[in-house]
Scaffold this motif. Structure first.
Motif, PDB file in Angstrom:
ATOM      1  N   ARG A 369       0.827  -1.199   0.000  1.00 24.80           N
ATOM      2  CA  ARG A 369       0.000   0.000   0.000  1.00 24.80           C
ATOM      3  C   ARG A 369       0.868   1.259   0.000  1.00 24.80           C
ATOM      4  O   ARG A 369       2.025   1.244   0.405  1.00 24.80           O
ATOM      5  CB  ARG A 369      -0.909   0.049   1.246  1.00 24.80           C
ATOM      6  N   ASP A 370       0.247   2.331  -0.439  1.00 25.67           N
ATOM      7  CA  ASP A 370       0.753   3.687  -0.252  1.00 25.67           C
ATOM      8  C   ASP A 370       2.072   3.923  -0.996  1.00 25.67           C
ATOM      9  O   ASP A 370       2.374   3.258  -1.967  1.00 25.67           O
ATOM     10  CB  ASP A 370       0.873   3.999   1.235  1.00 25.67           C
ATOM     11  N   ASN A 377      -4.255   1.348  -5.341  1.00 30.25           N
ATOM     12  CA  ASN A 377      -3.864   1.237  -3.941  1.00 30.25           C
ATOM     13  C   ASN A 377      -4.739   0.311  -3.119  1.00 30.25           C
ATOM     14  O   ASN A 377      -4.734   0.374  -1.903  1.00 30.25           O
ATOM     15  CB  ASN A 377      -3.856   2.633  -3.300  1.00 30.25           C
ATOM     16  N   ASN A 383      -5.576  -4.571   4.373  1.00 27.72           N
ATOM     17  CA  ASN A 383      -4.184  -4.327   3.993  1.00 27.72           C
ATOM     18  C   ASN A 383      -3.200  -5.195   4.770  1.00 27.72           C
ATOM     19  O   ASN A 383      -2.039  -4.848   4.945  1.00 27.72           O
ATOM     20  CB  ASN A 383      -3.831  -2.848   4.151  1.00 27.72           C
TER      21      ASN A 383
END
Length: 486
Positions: A369-370, A377, A383
């Motif tokens: 992620r990110d 995303n 996550n």
């Protein structure tokens, strides 16, 4: 009708020719956001160039299976004869900067991406079956010798041959580099190689080791040293122009894809007989011992629309293999499995796999992620990965491959003086025609004539051990250039 110009945020641009000023003579106002955005983006147009393989060309195409190798691998792209897989290829020189000439004496990168239904498979190789080194710990030092001197900012024959003359393992690749093969006639007329030893795993969990070969259907063509130098001045983008033009005109280049295959026992028997480590990147597997097996055909048939987006930002890595494939104990390969992906993280960014040229063309899911430019995303999805109560696949990457047997104590092993780095180089030399040998001698004498007697003597000793005629020929070429080395 042309599209209406806007800022990157979609705001219409009323005037793209004149800055916003206080009066007709200025000064310019800081509030002219279109001007500021335009200059800011211009300052940032260039991403860091590749530390190697900086100058390159790319194209799309297809890989078509022509022969059944399913007994060796369960990889789905080989599941049936006639099956096609989309592909992308990036060709390159190795040591030069982005602005260097396409015809310089240098190995050529030959990197192929297969967009398979199980993810991207990247076969990241060269136009040579060998390399200068067998251990990745030497790679940064070696590349520094091929780049520019820290004081003069010039290429340094002294640095090159000082390194090579102390690294006998390099002799095989040095012989290729300074032969006619060191200046290919563009990218269409050269072979490609995975170079490293990889592995294949079948449905039964059985492993074989493999070397990949891509043989040009157009035949190998090389440039003479004189023509390579002439074209470097007249048309430094010669290979790029040739490849793009051929594809644009419908003259699609093709390569026959083939493999050499061996079981672990076959390689052990071969090593016992020859003394050569089958996982040593400075060595080849002779075709007489391990014949070529046909697999398919690679065709390039579509040029990129935007070079930066599709070629400059292409980010391939030998670590990208699909189920039914694996690696080997090759020390150079092991280093590259880390180094290539790490280079792409630095050069393009942590989310470089989101770019269209790099994205897999099959469903994908992970908990990454990110980071910068995270435009794919994961949305609101979880996550993190939950711990599996039943445990996980115990071996390798969890694709059913057998465990790789390892042995020996952890240590830094130096094989110099114990390994044969000369016979294969001599075998290659003896394959050359008389004219090819004369070209090799002259090509070596040009840079070697610029280095010290001590370095020349060390390098000549390597040539002598490969074949006495090799050393004698280079001595004669050096003498003709005023360097009489006894």
């Amino acid at each position: 009708m042309s599209q209406k110009m806007t800022t990157a945020s979609g705001i219409p641009v009323a005037d793209n020719q004149n800055s916003l000023t206080a009066g007709p003579r200025g000064p310019v106002l800081l509030q002219d956001f279109h001007l500021i955005e335009k200059l800011q983006h211009f300052n940032r147009e260039r991403i860091p160039e590749r530390v190697v393989h900086a100058k390159g060309s790319g194209a799309y195409g297809t890989f078509t299976v022509t022969h059944d190798i399913s007994k060796y691998t369960k990889a789905k792209l080989f599941s049936s004869i006639g099956k096609q897989t989309a592909a992308f290829v990036r060709f390159s020189t190795v040591g030069g900067e982005k602005g260097s000439a396409d015809t310089e004496r240098d190995p050529r990168g030959f990197a192929v991406r297969f967009y398979t239904e199980e993810g991207n498979w990247d076969l990241v190789g060269n136009n040579t079956p060998t390399f200068f080194l067998k251990d990745g710990i030497k790679f940064p030092d070696f590349i520094h010798t091929q780049k520019r001197d820290p004081q003069t900012n010039l290429k340094s024959p002294t640095a090159m041959f000082d390194f090579w003359s102390k690294a006998p393992e390099s002799l095989h690749q040095v012989t290729i580099l300074f032969s006619d093969r060191g200046t290919p006639d563009g990218y269409r007329f050269m072979d490609g190689f995975g170079s490293h030893t990889f592995s294949l795993i079948n449905d039964g969990g059985e492993r074989v080791y493999v070397k990949w070969h891509l043989k040009t259907q157009l035949g190998i063509r090389n440039l003479s040293a004189a023509d390579a130098v002439r074209l470097a001045g007249e048309d430094p983008d010669y290979a790029q122009r040739d490849l793009f033009g051929a594809i644009a005109s419908g003259d699609f280049p093709r390569w026959d894809v083939k493999v050499q295959v061996a079981t672990e026992q076959q390689l052990a028997d071969w090593e016992a007989r020859t003394g050569w480590n089958p996982f040593d990147l400075t060595k080849v597997w002779p075709h007489g011992d391990f014949p070529l097996i046909p697999v398919g055909v690679l065709e390039l048939n579509r040029n990129p629309v935007n070079y930066h987006a599709e070629v400059e930002q292409a980010a391939l890595s030998p670590a990208n293999v699909v189920p039914g494939m694996g690696f080997s104990p090759d020390k150079m390969l092991q280093a590259r499995l880390f180094a290539y992906h790490d280079a792409q993280l630095y050069r393009v960014g942590t989310n470089h796999q989101h770019l269209p040229v790099n994205a897999p063309r099959c469903p994908f899911h992970n908990q990454q992620r990110d980071g910068s430019m995270a435009f794919a995303n994961g949305g609101a999805e979880q996550n993190f990965a939950a711990v599996q109560a039943g445990g996980s696949a115990p071996y390798g990457m969890g694709h059913g491959e057998p465990p790789l047997a390892l042995s020996g104590g952890a240590g830094r092993y130096d094989g110099r003086g114990q390994e044969d780095d000369f016979t294969q180089a001599g075998n290659l030399f003896r394959l050359f025609s008389q004219q090819e040998k004369l070209n090799l001698f002259e090509n070596l004498a040009v840079p070697m004539s610029q280095v010290s007697d001590e370095i020349i003597q060390r390098q000549l000793a390597q040539f002598d051990r490969a074949d006495p005629a090799y050393g004698a020929g280079v001595r004669a070429a050096l003498k003709s250039r005023g360097r009489n080395i006894d």
